[in-house]
Design a protein around this motif. Sequence first.
Motif, PDB file in Angstrom:
ATOM      1  N   VAL A   1      50.695  47.717  19.932  1.00 57.27           N
ATOM      2  CA  VAL A   1      49.441  48.447  19.728  1.00 57.27           C
ATOM      3  C   VAL A   1      49.595  49.148  18.388  1.00 57.27           C
ATOM      4  O   VAL A   1      50.207  50.202  18.293  1.00 57.27           O
TER       5      VAL A   1
ATOM      6  N   GLU B   1      53.537  45.010  24.576  1.00 54.46           N
ATOM      7  CA  GLU B   1      52.612  44.490  23.580  1.00 54.46           C
ATOM      8  C   GLU B   1      52.573  45.457  22.401  1.00 54.46           C
ATOM      9  O   GLU B   1      52.899  46.635  22.520  1.00 54.46           O
TER      10      GLU B   1
ATOM     11  N   ARG C   1      52.820  46.578  28.571  1.00 54.56           N
ATOM     12  CA  ARG C   1      51.536  45.965  28.899  1.00 54.56           C
ATOM     13  C   ARG C   1      51.362  45.877  30.418  1.00 54.56           C
ATOM     14  O   ARG C   1      50.286  46.114  30.941  1.00 54.56           O
ATOM     15  N   TYR C   2      52.433  45.501  31.081  1.00 56.18           N
ATOM     16  CA  TYR C   2      52.449  45.523  32.544  1.00 56.18           C
ATOM     17  C   TYR C   2      53.892  45.523  33.011  1.00 56.18           C
ATOM     18  O   TYR C   2      54.805  45.245  32.221  1.00 56.18           O
TER      19      TYR C   2
ATOM     20  N   MET D   1      51.151  38.044  34.858  1.00 59.68           N
ATOM     21  CA  MET D   1      50.407  39.211  34.385  1.00 59.68           C
ATOM     22  C   MET D   1      49.233  39.511  35.305  1.00 59.68           C
ATOM     23  O   MET D   1      48.970  40.666  35.654  1.00 59.68           O
TER      24      MET D   1
ATOM     25  N   ARG E   1      54.168  49.133  23.395  1.00 61.04           N
ATOM     26  CA  ARG E   1      53.783  49.791  24.646  1.00 61.04           C
ATOM     27  C   ARG E   1      53.915  48.808  25.804  1.00 61.04           C
ATOM     28  O   ARG E   1      53.680  47.610  25.631  1.00 61.04           O
TER      29      ARG E   1
ATOM     30  N   HIS F   1      43.315  49.151  30.527  1.00 61.14           N
ATOM     31  CA  HIS F   1      42.084  48.589  29.970  1.00 61.14           C
ATOM     32  C   HIS F   1      41.071  48.269  31.072  1.00 61.14           C
ATOM     33  O   HIS F   1      39.877  48.522  30.949  1.00 61.14           O
TER      34      HIS F   1
ATOM     35  N   GLY G   1      50.632  49.641  33.011  1.00 61.14           N
ATOM     36  CA  GLY G   1      50.684  49.448  31.565  1.00 61.14           C
ATOM     37  C   GLY G   1      49.306  49.412  30.934  1.00 61.14           C
ATOM     38  O   GLY G   1      48.294  49.721  31.567  1.00 61.14           O
ATOM     39  N   THR G   2      49.287  49.016  29.664  1.00 64.26           N
ATOM     40  CA  THR G   2      48.045  49.046  28.888  1.00 64.26           C
ATOM     41  C   THR G   2      47.010  48.063  29.432  1.00 64.26           C
ATOM     42  O   THR G   2      45.806  48.307  29.343  1.00 64.26           O
ATOM     43  N   GLU G   3      47.474  46.962  30.020  1.00 63.64           N
ATOM     44  CA  GLU G   3      46.512  45.979  30.526  1.00 63.64           C
ATOM     45  C   GLU G   3      45.723  46.571  31.682  1.00 63.64           C
ATOM     46  O   GLU G   3      44.489  46.500  31.708  1.00 63.64           O
TER      47      GLU G   3
END
Lengths: 852, 184, 90
Positions: free
Chosen positions: A485, A483, A492-493, A501, A490, A704, A699-701
């Motif tokens: 950013v 994704e 995401r997963y 996802m 980066r 978060h 990842g980023t997900e």
Amino acid sequence: MTGRRVDVGGAWIDRSRPIGFTFEGRELTGFEGDTLASALLANGVDVVCRSPILGRPRGIVSAGVEESSAFVQLSEPWFEPIVAVTMVNLVDGLVATGRPGVGVLPIDPLPTKPTVHRHAHVEFLVVGSGEGWHPTVGEAVQRGDRVLLVEREPRFAAASPDGVTVLTNATALGLYDDGYAVVDERGPERDTLWHVRAGRVILATGAHERPIAFADDDRPGVMLAGAVARYIRDFGVLPGQRAVIFTTNDSTREVAQTLTDAGAEIPFVADVRLGWAVAGTEGETHVEVVHLVGPQGERRAVEADLVAVSGGCNPAAQLFRAIGGGLRYDEPLATYVPDESGPDWLEVVGAAAGIGLPPCAAYWYTPAEDLSTHFVDLQRDQTVQDVLDAVGRGLRSVEHVKRATYIGTAIDQGRTSGVLTAEIVNAALGWELGAQGPTNARPPYVPVPFSVLAGMDRGPTLLDPKRTTPIHAAHVERGAVFENVGQWLRPRYFPEFEEDMESAVARECLALRTAAGVLDASTLGKIEVVGPDAAVFLDRMYTNRMSNLAVGSIRYGFMLGLDGMVFDDGVAMRLADDRYLVTTTTGGAAAVLDRFEEWLQTEWPELRVFCTSVTEQWAVVAVGGPGARDIVASLGTDVDLAAEALPWMTWRAGTVAGVPCRVCRVSFHGELSYELHVSSWHGRHVWDAVVAAGAVPYGTEAMHVLRAEKGYVIVGQETDGTVTPDDLGMGWIVNPAKGDFVGKRSLVRTDPLRMDRKQLVALLPHDPAALVVEGAQLVGSADLPKPPVPMLGHVTSSYRSTILGRTFALAMLKDGRAMHGGTVWAASNGATIACEVASAVVYDAEDRRRDG
Amino acid sequence: MTADVRARSPLADRVAELATIGGELVPFLAQVDLRVDPAYAGLAPYPLPLEPDTAVDDGRRAALWLGPDEWLILGPPGGEAEIVGELEGAFASIDRSVVDVSANRVAIELNGPGRFDLLAHLCPLDLDPRVWTARRCAQTLLGRAQVILQERTDATGILVRPSFTDYLVDLLLAVHGAVGGVGA
Amino acid sequence: MLLVRCPWCGTRDEIEFRYGGQAGLTYPVDPEELSDEEWADYLFMRDNPKGPFRERWFHTAGCRRWFNAIRDTATHRFVATYRLDEEPPT
């Protein structure tokens, strides 16, 4: 009979090189050097297209950029949605069809010629090849100045002196501040958009002939007199056999001679200075009869297939006007010429300055009872009657008439209609000639496709840089879904075995909380702050005190704007008494460094401290989870990883996996965590080692979700520039005993102290499987009342928590802390979801897990 | 430099593509950012340029002017610790900041006389030889990437942050492909 | 695309710079002493003359220095640029 090729003239064409093209399905032939216009005339084509509103047949009126009548769409060898036929250089295989009004884009994008942009710095830029610039250019070349000449046409009118760079098929689209010019150079293989910075600019753009309006003056066969001569001279094309000349000036004498030399007859010359005028024309789709009116009102009809009109000449001063130059009315020339205004680096010469233009009678249209076919702006199908109607409705300014009639707004930008319209308005108001001049032209000088303006800035890799970390290739190999950013790409997963996802994120979160996970956190901004006043400086930039941070320790802090709102967050690591490494959010790195420099340079130059960006000097491999210590230990390290030796929020320097490393006990998820800071040259090596040791990449997900379970905010997600630390329940981060820091004064304004401010809370949907929508508004009842619905807040983040086995959200809710235990409803898509309001930390509220 | 098998340079996998545009990767170039009051510049172990946008290069060390109180010192791969040491030593009693930034930017050399035409497509600076001489350097833009350019006698050095390298190489290749040869 | 004369780097394209608003606003000596209205005035109120205006600019893609300028807001032309420690030209 209408147009045909003749043996005389043709200076621009090469009769030995025929070119085949298609118009409206008919296969025709022209010569190299023809424009599409000259080739169509040579083939006897009368009607090129229909007018956009009234559908009247239209033919070719001019021989240049001032064309307002004949437009086509090109589909081969490249696509152009709408273009004047006079502006198309004939090429083999050209396919054109008549195009009235507005161009249409195809559904599927068509390939366009590649375009590059190029910068050029010159001392002199000459636009156009009109006369008047030779001496200046000659002197410049002698001096060794760089001189660039750009000419819109394929050929250069005069002989260019040595030492001058000449571009043909190059149109100056506009002039901008400080001698900046944008030039569109069209080539067969590619286009080049030049960005020219010139010390001085000389406009030698010449002048455009303007018509006179009369009944049915839009009938094919009515052309500008100078264009008629040009077609004969340059293209060897005779636009008609029997020509009536309609003129206000002496320039048409030469036109008459050229016509005669080419074998045409001239049955009548209607000179308004002698009282004669063309009243109208007759014919099926082309002029066949010309009606004349004399000084005593006597009528005459003449058989003719061509009307060559010269109402006068308007200097082509559009580029001059668009950069702020003004015009003044010149009575003998009956036109507007550039005045003394405009930037000091710009000079207008030759016909563009009004020099050498023929004196003209001021005559705008042939009077008649019915003015409804006296066309003034062909492309807008607007007539003298339309102009008078606008004035009759109370409009006085040409600017208003322009908006009411659209005159001058089409592709020709009023080149033939502007002066006519202005003087018709002046006369209708009883004002003198020149009382108000034509409306301004705006860049671009001619239409330019977006693909030319885009240049190479298009497509997945070049439209905007996709910044990647030194570990990126590993993520790609692993099949990460990425994704954006900010400018960064980066992971995401990391889906395994065709996971979606939701499943991947659930697995990654569980792995981090129950075993070990690893995140590439290299994108974090990093700044080294060095000097005896480093501590004092950071105390002023952050809400908390950084000066009492021990060497080897780390502190999380907020930076506020002067308005007291959260601006960025990060941690500061004390490396030495006079040295800190400060981290920022990924997206905030540049802004934070810029603000550091702003304060140091403009407010506190006395502070002895320097800042240096090291964002990409370091790669950050963040290992987290109950198994994190074992993972890092298994890589081989001389750092004592035990909780007593390396407590939470401290760091140690040493070696990990054989490379120098700063091991930092920082956690963004509440589990035991070791952030490994290594040289970015070693980033990939350390990442590979950590993954091989069994840590699960996330990842980023997942990041978060994990941070949200701990109530950790993300600047820009929970905050939006209107949120104070106290709103987030983080009043503790503001050190009250500290001196002044950026934003401190704003925190005690009445507004931040209001009772009903939105505060950070967690929401637990009554249905643990219901996922509220991020951005949903929070309301006070299940059923929405009639608008206006009182809004209590909004959802900032919403996730499924694997570890809790339920959904949850973070939200900003009015007086949120007082509402713990209460219920609010998240409203979106017409439905509401009931949620319990809770403290923002939904998992491990006592922070028991962070030491493993 | 002694082989550090664990170190990877950005663009190592695009060396062949760089070569097609006359470009060369200079991996692991030592780079140290020095910030100190210019009044003390004379204390440095080698000349620091005081004229903006100029560089002093003696083959072993190059000092690039980045700002009135900031220089980028370049040295051979593996030399960063030595550079840090000699600067910390020279300015021991002075307020200064000496930071190893060797991994913070990647060094590319553009060779061949055609490089100026290629750069002119991407860079708003005046690169005419009358002003862009062998001593010149500048922080500027190539496309949308912030870079440092340093002119040498027969090559132009580009320093760009690793995260922008793929974009920059893609851009150079795209422009080169559209306008033709750079020439070695 | 303005041409901006950075006092160090010379003339560069506007795209290399960031505009910094009105110059000459000094951070209040003691913000605690100001009323909310006075503080808001410092935060948000700026002069807006037609004509020469004292401004700050930041050479963000170049030497990363802040500098002052006098620029005509009506014509966009720069009258002068000068370093923060220099006096504005008369």
